[in-house]
Design a protein around this motif. Sequence first.
Motif, PDB file in Angstrom:
ATOM      1  N   SER A 120       0.810  -1.218   0.000  1.00 38.51           N
ATOM      2  CA  SER A 120       0.000   0.000   0.000  1.00 38.51           C
ATOM      3  C   SER A 120       0.845   1.270   0.000  1.00 38.51           C
ATOM      4  O   SER A 120       0.307   2.377   0.032  1.00 38.51           O
ATOM      5  N   GLY A 121       2.157   1.128  -0.033  1.00 37.83           N
ATOM      6  CA  GLY A 121       3.030   2.300  -0.079  1.00 37.83           C
ATOM      7  C   GLY A 121       3.550   2.784   1.254  1.00 37.83           C
ATOM      8  O   GLY A 121       4.334   3.739   1.301  1.00 37.83           O
ATOM      9  N   SER A 122       3.138   2.149   2.359  1.00 35.52           N
ATOM     10  CA  SER A 122       3.652   2.544   3.679  1.00 35.52           C
ATOM     11  C   SER A 122       5.119   2.153   3.790  1.00 35.52           C
ATOM     12  O   SER A 122       5.525   1.087   3.323  1.00 35.52           O
ATOM     13  N   ARG A 123       5.920   3.015   4.408  1.00 36.07           N
ATOM     14  CA  ARG A 123       7.372   2.833   4.429  1.00 36.07           C
ATOM     15  C   ARG A 123       7.853   2.093   5.672  1.00 36.07           C
ATOM     16  O   ARG A 123       7.497   2.454   6.802  1.00 36.07           O
ATOM     17  N   LEU A 124       8.681   1.080   5.462  1.00 38.32           N
ATOM     18  CA  LEU A 124       9.282   0.332   6.559  1.00 38.32           C
ATOM     19  C   LEU A 124      10.160   1.263   7.391  1.00 38.32           C
ATOM     20  O   LEU A 124      10.861   2.120   6.852  1.00 38.32           O
ATOM     21  N   GLN A 125      10.121   1.081   8.713  1.00 36.88           N
ATOM     22  CA  GLN A 125      10.921   1.897   9.614  1.00 36.88           C
ATOM     23  C   GLN A 125      12.183   1.145  10.067  1.00 36.88           C
ATOM     24  O   GLN A 125      12.139  -0.044  10.350  1.00 36.88           O
ATOM     25  N   VAL A 126      13.294   1.875  10.087  1.00 40.62           N
ATOM     26  CA  VAL A 126      14.567   1.310  10.538  1.00 40.62           C
ATOM     27  C   VAL A 126      15.165   2.229  11.588  1.00 40.62           C
ATOM     28  O   VAL A 126      14.802   3.406  11.696  1.00 40.62           O
ATOM     29  N   LEU A 127      16.107   1.691  12.359  1.00 40.24           N
ATOM     30  CA  LEU A 127      16.840   2.491  13.334  1.00 40.24           C
ATOM     31  C   LEU A 127      18.113   3.009  12.670  1.00 40.24           C
ATOM     32  O   LEU A 127      18.809   2.247  11.986  1.00 40.24           O
ATOM     33  N   PRO A 128      18.434   4.302  12.813  1.00 37.44           N
ATOM     34  CA  PRO A 128      19.637   4.854  12.176  1.00 37.44           C
ATOM     35  C   PRO A 128      20.911   4.247  12.754  1.00 37.44           C
ATOM     36  O   PRO A 128      20.964   3.891  13.935  1.00 37.44           O
ATOM     37  N   VAL A 129      21.931   4.129  11.914  1.00 40.30           N
ATOM     38  CA  VAL A 129      23.217   3.559  12.331  1.00 40.30           C
ATOM     39  C   VAL A 129      24.349   4.481  11.900  1.00 40.30           C
ATOM     40  O   VAL A 129      24.189   5.332  11.014  1.00 40.30           O
ATOM     41  N   GLY A 133      27.860   0.548  11.568  1.00 43.69           N
ATOM     42  CA  GLY A 133      26.647  -0.262  11.648  1.00 43.69           C
ATOM     43  C   GLY A 133      26.049  -0.323  13.036  1.00 43.69           C
ATOM     44  O   GLY A 133      25.152  -1.129  13.287  1.00 43.69           O
ATOM     45  N   THR A 134      26.514   0.523  13.950  1.00 38.39           N
ATOM     46  CA  THR A 134      26.000   0.553  15.319  1.00 38.39           C
ATOM     47  C   THR A 134      24.793   1.483  15.395  1.00 38.39           C
ATOM     48  O   THR A 134      24.824   2.599  14.879  1.00 38.39           O
ATOM     49  N   VAL A 135      23.736   1.017  16.037  1.00 39.82           N
ATOM     50  CA  VAL A 135      22.513   1.818  16.171  1.00 39.82           C
ATOM     51  C   VAL A 135      22.804   3.059  17.005  1.00 39.82           C
ATOM     52  O   VAL A 135      23.386   2.981  18.091  1.00 39.82           O
ATOM     53  N   THR A 136      22.387   4.207  16.499  1.00 47.92           N
ATOM     54  CA  THR A 136      22.656   5.478  17.180  1.00 47.92           C
ATOM     55  C   THR A 136      21.423   6.072  17.856  1.00 47.92           C
ATOM     56  O   THR A 136      21.536   7.011  18.639  1.00 47.92           O
ATOM     57  N   SER A 137      20.236   5.538  17.556  1.00 45.56           N
ATOM     58  CA  SER A 137      19.008   6.074  18.146  1.00 45.56           C
ATOM     59  C   SER A 137      17.907   5.028  18.060  1.00 45.56           C
ATOM     60  O   SER A 137      17.895   4.200  17.150  1.00 45.56           O
ATOM     61  N   THR A 138      16.994   5.071  19.019  1.00 48.27           N
ATOM     62  CA  THR A 138      15.838   4.169  18.990  1.00 48.27           C
ATOM     63  C   THR A 138      14.609   4.854  18.405  1.00 48.27           C
ATOM     64  O   THR A 138      13.499   4.329  18.507  1.00 48.27           O
ATOM     65  N   ALA A 176      26.531  -0.286   1.619  1.00 47.38           N
ATOM     66  CA  ALA A 176      26.237   0.710   2.646  1.00 47.38           C
ATOM     67  C   ALA A 176      25.082   0.210   3.504  1.00 47.38           C
ATOM     68  O   ALA A 176      24.075  -0.272   2.978  1.00 47.38           O
ATOM     69  N   THR A 177      25.239   0.302   4.830  1.00 47.30           N
ATOM     70  CA  THR A 177      24.170  -0.075   5.754  1.00 47.30           C
ATOM     71  C   THR A 177      23.277   1.139   5.973  1.00 47.30           C
ATOM     72  O   THR A 177      23.731   2.168   6.483  1.00 47.30           O
ATOM     73  N   ILE A 178      22.015   1.018   5.561  1.00 46.96           N
ATOM     74  CA  ILE A 178      21.116   2.176   5.650  1.00 46.96           C
ATOM     75  C   ILE A 178      20.333   2.200   6.961  1.00 46.96           C
ATOM     76  O   ILE A 178      19.584   3.145   7.222  1.00 46.96           O
ATOM     77  N   GLY A 179      20.497   1.175   7.778  1.00 43.76           N
ATOM     78  CA  GLY A 179      19.809   1.118   9.058  1.00 43.76           C
ATOM     79  C   GLY A 179      19.567  -0.305   9.489  1.00 43.76           C
ATOM     80  O   GLY A 179      19.938  -1.253   8.776  1.00 43.76           O
ATOM     81  N   LYS A 180      18.984  -0.480  10.657  1.00 47.55           N
ATOM     82  CA  LYS A 180      18.581  -1.795  11.138  1.00 47.55           C
ATOM     83  C   LYS A 180      17.064  -1.797  11.338  1.00 47.55           C
ATOM     84  O   LYS A 180      16.510  -0.827  11.871  1.00 47.55           O
ATOM     85  N   VAL A 181      16.434  -2.862  10.885  1.00 52.88           N
ATOM     86  CA  VAL A 181      14.977  -2.951  10.968  1.00 52.88           C
ATOM     87  C   VAL A 181      14.508  -2.650  12.388  1.00 52.88           C
ATOM     88  O   VAL A 181      14.993  -3.245  13.359  1.00 52.88           O
ATOM     89  N   ALA A 182      13.588  -1.715  12.519  1.00 44.29           N
ATOM     90  CA  ALA A 182      13.046  -1.349  13.824  1.00 44.29           C
ATOM     91  C   ALA A 182      11.905  -2.298  14.187  1.00 44.29           C
ATOM     92  O   ALA A 182      10.928  -2.397  13.443  1.00 44.29           O
ATOM     93  N   LEU A 183      12.048  -2.981  15.292  1.00 43.92           N
ATOM     94  CA  LEU A 183      10.974  -3.839  15.793  1.00 43.92           C
ATOM     95  C   LEU A 183      10.295  -3.140  16.966  1.00 43.92           C
ATOM     96  O   LEU A 183      10.952  -2.497  17.789  1.00 43.92           O
TER      97      LEU A 183
END
Length: 270
Positions: A120-129, A133-138, A176-183
């Motif tokens: 439906s066009g909704s965008r998957l959310q990821v955590l920035p790295v 490749g280390t997560v910098t924010s939740t 390039a790592t664009i983020g980690k999947v946000a659960l």
Amino acid sequence: MSFYTSLNGLRNAQTELSVIANNLANAETTGFKKSRVNFADIVAGSASANPKLVKGIGSTVQAVDQNFSLGPIQQTGSSLDMAINGEGFFAKVNPVTGKTFYTRNGNFGMDGSGYITDSSGSRLQVLPVDATGTVTSTTPIDAQAPIVNGAGSDFVAVQIKQDGAVIASYADGSTATIGKVALANFVSPGGLLQTGGQDWQATGISGVANYNQPGAGRFGTILSGSLEQSNVDIAEEMVGLITAQRYFQANAKAIDTATQLSQTIVNLRT
């Protein structure tokens, strides 16, 4: 009184049949979670009434609960298909309304701007790295792979690792790592509001979403190239369907019996 008691039973049986029918209709729906009906009895009695003489006046639907147990995992081979092996929900944002939805359906693709989206066009959310490749924010952000990297090379493909890392590959061989999947997880998942399309929204009952990366704490890991199927057990639902049908028939019979007794009393008086 027996008419109304049995009428409540008929209504409750109809509700149970509707819930079971919905479960069966979605037995092949990716990421679907089955529901069940919980009933409660109704008792009419005051504090001064003799407890040995208090009788019930029927039952009512107390709640329609959702069952979030893990469904079977089916391998698809598609790099953007994901399943969560454990607890958690994928988060996605509708770019038009800005509303956030949660789902167990990991069937995603990519649009022309490099955003990872659902059907439906909704965008998957990821955590920035960061660069390592280390997560910098939740606080989650939209998952977007640049169509061209800093060196001017074109985007080639994207893959998702077990730890949720979303890695974009380019024509010059770089990645390039664009983020980690946000659960997302909730204090009370049963309080999530179903909105259709295997999507849920947070409510005051569910509590706000708690985000983290896959594999952290209670969060499950990511199975790339796989999808979670419905957790509906057809055999179990068919048994429930037979039970609900008997429940309906028994209440209908009780109404029929009460009708006959009433008719007999009327005939005696006449």
